[in-house]
Design an enzyme around this catalytic site. Structure first.
Site, PDB file in Angstrom:
ATOM      1  N   HIS A  20       0.830  -1.197   0.000  1.00 22.12           N
ATOM      2  CA  HIS A  20       0.000   0.000   0.000  1.00 22.12           C
ATOM      3  C   HIS A  20       0.873   1.260   0.000  1.00 22.12           C
ATOM      4  CE1 HIS A  20      -4.125  -1.705   1.178  1.00 22.12           C
ATOM      5  NE2 HIS A  20      -3.334  -2.752   1.006  1.00 22.12           N
ATOM      6  N   ASP A 115      -6.008   5.916   2.601  1.00 14.10           N
ATOM      7  CA  ASP A 115      -6.226   4.548   2.144  1.00 14.10           C
ATOM      8  C   ASP A 115      -7.631   4.089   2.557  1.00 14.10           C
ATOM      9  OD1 ASP A 115      -5.986   1.582   1.969  1.00 14.10           O
ATOM     10  OD2 ASP A 115      -3.855   1.993   1.720  1.00 14.10           O
ATOM     11  N   ALA A 322      14.724 -10.252  -4.122  1.00 13.59           N
ATOM     12  CA  ALA A 322      15.350 -10.130  -5.442  1.00 13.59           C
ATOM     13  C   ALA A 322      14.759  -8.893  -6.101  1.00 13.59           C
ATOM     14  CB  ALA A 322      15.088 -11.373  -6.289  1.00 13.59           C
ATOM     15  N   HIS A 339       1.627 -14.805  -7.102  1.00 11.28           N
ATOM     16  CA  HIS A 339       0.450 -14.874  -6.243  1.00 11.28           C
ATOM     17  C   HIS A 339      -0.648 -13.914  -6.698  1.00 11.28           C
ATOM     18  CE1 HIS A 339       2.470 -11.307  -5.034  1.00 11.28           C
ATOM     19  NE2 HIS A 339       1.740 -11.072  -3.975  1.00 11.28           N
ATOM     20  N   GLU A 347       3.388  -4.691 -12.454  1.00  9.35           N
ATOM     21  CA  GLU A 347       4.785  -4.818 -12.865  1.00  9.35           C
ATOM     22  C   GLU A 347       4.925  -5.779 -14.035  1.00  9.35           C
ATOM     23  OE1 GLU A 347       6.921  -5.854  -9.324  1.00  9.35           O
ATOM     24  OE2 GLU A 347       6.805  -3.819  -8.502  1.00  9.35           O
ATOM     25  N   ASP A 363      -7.317 -10.048  -2.429  1.00 14.96           N
ATOM     26  CA  ASP A 363      -7.799  -9.703  -3.769  1.00 14.96           C
ATOM     27  C   ASP A 363      -7.212 -10.587  -4.862  1.00 14.96           C
ATOM     28  OD1 ASP A 363      -5.235  -8.660  -3.362  1.00 14.96           O
ATOM     29  OD2 ASP A 363      -5.556  -6.982  -4.721  1.00 14.96           O
TER      30      ASP A 363
END
Length: 440
Positions: A20, A115, A322, A339, A347, A363
């Site tokens: 977040h 948020d 990484a 996941h 990304e 989600d």
């Protein structure tokens, strides 16, 4: 906005999770370049890595100290937080409301960007005469699905690919969290923005989620502004060299990158199935394996006996961390076993890499369905509730080796270009709306 115009102050207040805070920080940087003064507020343990790594000297950090003494300061974050302490952390943040009020009084921002996890911040800002606007770090598809099922559960979700069965809804942690939240009882849409805001912001692009953005707007009766993908561009670091050197020895689009995010830890059984799935697939891979802080299990204990010797140089296994975007952007990478956390999806699209989806929680199942719907990846099929080595291997080969993968690669390449071309327009629209909100 020109330099002659007023420089408005914005206070950013994300939930206490890296997934977040990172998009909030990225939005902050983009707003700074458009003549806003931006403050990012979180706990010291969350801000420390951003203080060290940010290349934006104008981003100002504000420490929020939690009042609770029941939880050590190193756990004032969801990263590496033992699962049983999550309710304690949420309570500690709520009990620190007055500390946050002091931040509002000191900074005196023109706008609070908060948020959806802490809608009380909007109410507090209103009490102090401050305008507020919510930013959803997650996607519009998932968010619209949640809002639909928490507010009109008797009606079918209009988009079949994300439609949930009654059993899936009952098991959905994120739907249950919103439905049962004390903040949202009797006022279930309150977290979609303070009374001063006629719009909400979402970490996405119309090019990826246009129809879901429109539906979300219809549900919440506010304009939904996609701000573009709030992810950092890959930055070259000296400790990246071992990954780049290893990848440079592999063929184009022949490697699968494997990572399940920073806040989900595979069980020993899951690690074994992933390992043997990678072995059966015959595909080269980089795999990031993480264990909770204090966990006694290490790689030697977790991996199947003889696995590392059998895969040899075909696989690179690293523990802990990484450079994800650097790896994904390398031409040798042809698939991302993920996941399906939202930041990871963004990304993958940015780096033009198809997704092999293994959703675990929150989600992620809905994000996985979106990936399949838009043709940029596939979901690993389960055997009952479990992922198996055979299905993991099958999905990897379909994406990285077989012809289906070529179609997915073309789709993600096209989508990536469209998102990039649309990014400035989406941000400029957002900036214009923020200026209007700040002017009151």
């Amino acid at each position: 906005m020109s330099c002659e115009q007023k420089c408005y102050k914005i206070l950013m207040f994300p939930w206490l999770a890296h997934g977040h805070i990172s998009p909030f920080a990225e939005l902050a940087k983009r707003l700074i370049h458009r003549n806003f003064r931006v403050f990012l507020c979180s706990t010291p343990v969350n801000l420390e890595p951003f203080r060290k790594s940010t290349e934006e000297p104008s981003l100002e950090f504000v420490d929020l100290h939690l009042s609770s003494t029941e939880i050590p300061k190193k756990y004032h974050t969801t990263k590496n937080l033992p699962t049983h302490l999550m309710p304690t952390l949420k309570t500690a943040l709520i009990e620190s409301k007055e500390n946050f009020r002091n931040v509002l009084k000191i900074i005196k921002p023109d706008i609070l960007v908060y948020d959806f996890m802490q809608p009380w911040a909007s109410a507090m800002a209103s009490e102090e005469g401050i305008s507020s606007i919510v930013l959803f770090p997650c996607g519009a598809a998932c968010t619209s699905c949640i809002v639909h099922y928490t507010n009109q559960p008797e009606m079918e979700f209009p988009f079949e690919s994300l439609r949930l069965s009654e059993t899936e809804r009952e098991k959905s942690e994120i739907i249950n969290t919103v439905t049962n939240s004390d903040d949202n009882k009797d006022e279930s849409l309150r977290f979609f923005g303070g009374p001063s805001a006629s719009f909400i912001m979402v970490n996405s692009s119309n090019k990826l989620e246009g129809k879901y953005i429109s539906y979300l707007s219809e549900l919440v009766k506010k304009e939904v502004l996609p701000v573009g993908f709030l992810i950092q561009e890959p930055v070259q670091k000296s400790d990246d060299s071992m990954f780049v050197d290893w990848l440079s020895k592999k063929n184009t689009k022949s490697v699968v990158f494997v990572s399940f995010g920073s806040e989900y830890f595979l069980t020993k059984e899951e690690i074994e199935e992933v390992a043997l799935g990678l072995e059966i697939s015959g595909v080269s891979f980089i795999w990031v394996v993480r264990f909770p802080v204090g966990e006694k299990m290490g790689l030697d204990d977790a991996l199947p006996q003889g696995f590392q010797n059998r895969v040899g140089d075909r696989g690179m296994i690293v523990e802990g961390w990484a450079p994800q975007t650097k790896i994904l952007s390398h031409p040798s990478v042809g698939g991302f076993l993920s996941h399906c956390g939202w930041n990871s999806i963004l990304e993958a699209v940015t780096c033009r890499v198809p997704v092999i989806a293994m959703p675990m929680q929150l989600d992620q199942p809905m994000n996985s369905r979106l990936v399949a719907e838009v043709g940029i990846g596939i979901e690993v099929q389960r055997d009952g509730e479990e992922f198996t080595r055979e299905e993991i291997a099958k999905a990897i080969k379909k994406v990285v080796v077989e012809d289906d993968g070529k179609d997915m690669a073309r789709n993600v390449d096209k989508l990536s270009s469209e998102v990039r071309e649309n990014r400035d327009d989406e941000m400029n629209t957002t900036v214009s709306k923020l200026v209007q909100l700040a002017k009151g």
